[in-house]
Design a protein around this motif. Structure first.
Motif, mmCIF file in Angstrom:
data_model
loop_
_atom_site.group_PDB
_atom_site.id
_atom_site.type_symbol
_atom_site.label_atom_id
_atom_site.label_comp_id
_atom_site.label_asym_id
_atom_site.label_seq_id
_atom_site.Cartn_x
_atom_site.Cartn_y
_atom_site.Cartn_z
ATOM 1 N N GLU A 92 3.803 3.611 -1.678
ATOM 2 C CA GLU A 92 4.512 3.865 -2.932
ATOM 3 C C GLU A 92 6.005 4.060 -2.657
ATOM 4 O O GLU A 92 6.405 4.870 -1.817
ATOM 5 C CB GLU A 92 3.949 5.109 -3.624
ATOM 6 N N PHE A 145 -8.561 -0.400 -3.384
ATOM 7 C CA PHE A 145 -8.835 0.994 -3.125
ATOM 8 C C PHE A 145 -8.671 1.270 -1.633
ATOM 9 O O PHE A 145 -9.052 0.471 -0.788
ATOM 10 C CB PHE A 145 -10.266 1.359 -3.547
ATOM 11 N N ASN A 146 -8.104 2.418 -1.325
ATOM 12 C CA ASN A 146 -7.780 2.736 0.062
ATOM 13 C C ASN A 146 -8.978 2.685 0.981
ATOM 14 O O ASN A 146 -8.860 2.358 2.150
ATOM 15 C CB ASN A 146 -7.116 4.115 0.147
ATOM 16 N N TYR A 205 3.401 -1.347 -7.180
ATOM 17 C CA TYR A 205 2.479 -0.494 -6.430
ATOM 18 C C TYR A 205 1.297 -0.076 -7.294
ATOM 19 O O TYR A 205 0.143 -0.224 -6.906
ATOM 20 C CB TYR A 205 3.219 0.743 -5.899
ATOM 21 N N GLU A 206 1.599 0.435 -8.487
ATOM 22 C CA GLU A 206 0.516 0.903 -9.351
ATOM 23 C C GLU A 206 -0.372 -0.245 -9.810
ATOM 24 O O GLU A 206 -1.590 -0.102 -9.897
ATOM 25 C CB GLU A 206 1.094 1.644 -10.551
ATOM 26 N N GLN A 241 -2.632 -1.064 -6.937
ATOM 27 C CA GLN A 241 -3.646 -0.041 -6.702
ATOM 28 C C GLN A 241 -4.788 -0.093 -7.719
ATOM 29 O O GLN A 241 -5.878 0.416 -7.459
ATOM 30 C CB GLN A 241 -2.998 1.347 -6.718
ATOM 31 N N LEU A 251 0.816 -1.224 0.000
ATOM 32 C CA LEU A 251 0.000 0.000 0.000
ATOM 33 C C LEU A 251 0.841 1.261 0.000
ATOM 34 O O LEU A 251 0.307 2.363 -0.031
ATOM 35 C CB LEU A 251 -0.903 0.020 1.234
#
Length: 446
Positions: free
Chosen positions: A423, A441-442, A433-434, A437, A421
């Motif tokens: 970067e 979702f956070n 990371y990307e 993501q 989570l």
């Protein structure tokens, strides 16, 4: 059968934050408490990894078992005082059953292993079966104490745990949808976690309990106290027992034990201090002495040693568990479950072995259910007794309980390292990371 039981010359009491005093009047109960098998429960936490989330949750299986005993004692006192049997088969309380009920209540969790249900999952053990084995084996101090009552008394006590004892009143005291076990752990766990979800009116519930031929029922005018108990149990499961951080630590513990087992099976522990007390579990050849040798402290000692183990995965997982570094999580459902393999691959590409650093964890509970003759696992439904002696099932007269009846609640979570989570533009995580993501979702992460 009436047993000749020695009474203590003076009642023994134990201070307790939930029940104030726990009263012991029978020599056999005090002797059971003093056995090595029962004292071992002091070294096993009641809530396992939940103490990593609720710092006060340090209570032991010992204190819980004492509490279950005390509630059962109070039930027996109420039944003897208000509903004593007058004629054979009248469905009222025969106080000759008291000592069987008290012993079963005290010993009902003596078969729990370290970290309880997590340990059961990894090593395929069943604490109820181990409880029965400990009670009936002549190798144990518990068995020796019980046989002082009668030669067949250990088997009678074990049959209560197995739900096969011939008096349903005794069985339901210890195991039903509203029993001494559940009532104690809800109140005790609420107290030690600092939450209020598990609070209910125990005094009122005990007051309205009554025996009948097929088990235990509750007076109609006590329905709302029983209703409150059902709701408090629902809230405790959702807010405490299913807490995602506690489950994140449970996943770390599970993977840690799994890694140790895998290393042993591939002969990769020969150059390091051998976890001798775990070998019977690794080899699936566990005797009673092997089982009773383990507790939370023994496992924690191994985890401390393994922080210096040459295997990087075992070393890291040991550190994560002892230093409270839970895996993070996101909810998933049937629609999003299909992306989990992709997420696991991304985690592995970031340098984490997905077998040990990703996991799914499903926690569901059925807050209340009614009897179904076609069910594989029937539950004893809660019966309310009207003034005329007729019985009615709780959910038919309680709208609140009816709303929960038969409805499974909980969630499914995917667990992964927290690093996924964050970067990191200059290291191995910059690409993963990307990718991660895109799917996580956070606002779904807890």
């Amino acid at each position: 059968m009436t047993y000749k039981l020695e009474m203590l010359p003076r009642e023994k009491v134990f201070r307790d934050p939930i029940h104030n005093y726990i009263h012991v009047q029978h020599r056999v109960i005090l002797d059971l408490i003093n056995t090595k098998e029962f004292q071992r429960l002091r070294r096993i936490k009641q809530l396992g990894t939940a103490s990593f989330t609720f710092q006060g949750a340090e209570q032991s299986r010992f204190t819980h078992c004492m509490g279950v005993y005390e509630i059962t004692r109070q039930i027996c006192d109420n039944f003897k005082r208000n509903y004593p049997t007058k004629n054979p088969g009248d469905g009222l309380w025969n106080d000759d059953e008291r000592i069987v009920a008290l012993c079963a209540a005290l010993l009902h969790d003596v078969g729990h292993g370290p970290y309880s249900h997590t340990f059961e999952h990894i090593f395929n053990t069943d604490h109820e079966q181990w409880t029965q084995r400990i009670i009936t084996s002549k190798e144990t101090e518990i068995n020796q104490v019980l046989r002082q009552v009668s030669d067949d008394f250990p088997e009678k006590v074990a049959s209560v745990i197995a739900h096969t004892y011939d008096n349903p009143q005794v069985v339901q005291m210890i195991s039903s949808q509203i029993d001494a076990d559940r009532m104690d752990y809800l109140l005790r766990d609420a107290y030690f976690t600092g939450t209020k979800y598990g609070m209910f009116d125990l005094t009122r519930i005990l007051r309205v309990m009554r025996p009948y031929k097929n088990g235990i029922a509750f007076d109609y005018d006590g329905m709302h106290a029983v209703e409150d108990y059902v709701l408090s149990r629902f809230q405790m499961y959702q807010q405490v027992y299913f807490h995602p951080v506690s489950r994140g630590m449970e996943v770390v513990l599970t993977k840690l034990l799994q890694r140790a087992k895998d290393l042993y099976e591939h002969n990769h522990m020969n150059d390091f201090e051998m976890p001798s007390l775990l070998i019977p579990f690794f080899e699936n050849n566990v005797g009673i002495d092997d089982y009773l040798s383990l507790d939370d402290g023994i496992l924690n000692t191994y985890f401390t040693l393994w922080q210096n183990y040459p295997d990087e995965i075992l070393k890291d997982l040991s550190y994560r568990f002892l230093s409270r570094k839970p895996l993070k999580s996101a909810e998933y459902d049937q629609e999003t479950e299909k992306i989990l393999p992709k997420l696991a691959d991304i985690v592995e590409s970031a340098g984490f072995a997905k077998e040990y650093y990703t996991s799914t964890n499903t926690s569901y509970d059925l807050p209340y259910d009614v009897y179904s003759p076609n069910s594989n696992k029937n539950r004893t439904q809660i019966e309310i007794m009207r003034d005329d002696g007729s019985l009615i099932e709780l959910s038919t007269i309680s709208g609140l309980v009816n709303a929960l009846t038969g409805k499974i609640s909980g969630d499914e979570r995917f667990y992964f390292p927290k690093s996924m989570l964050v970067e990191h533009p200059d290291d191995i995580f910059s690409n993963t990371y990307e990718q991660f993501q895109e799917h996580i979702f956070n606002d779904e992460i807890i």
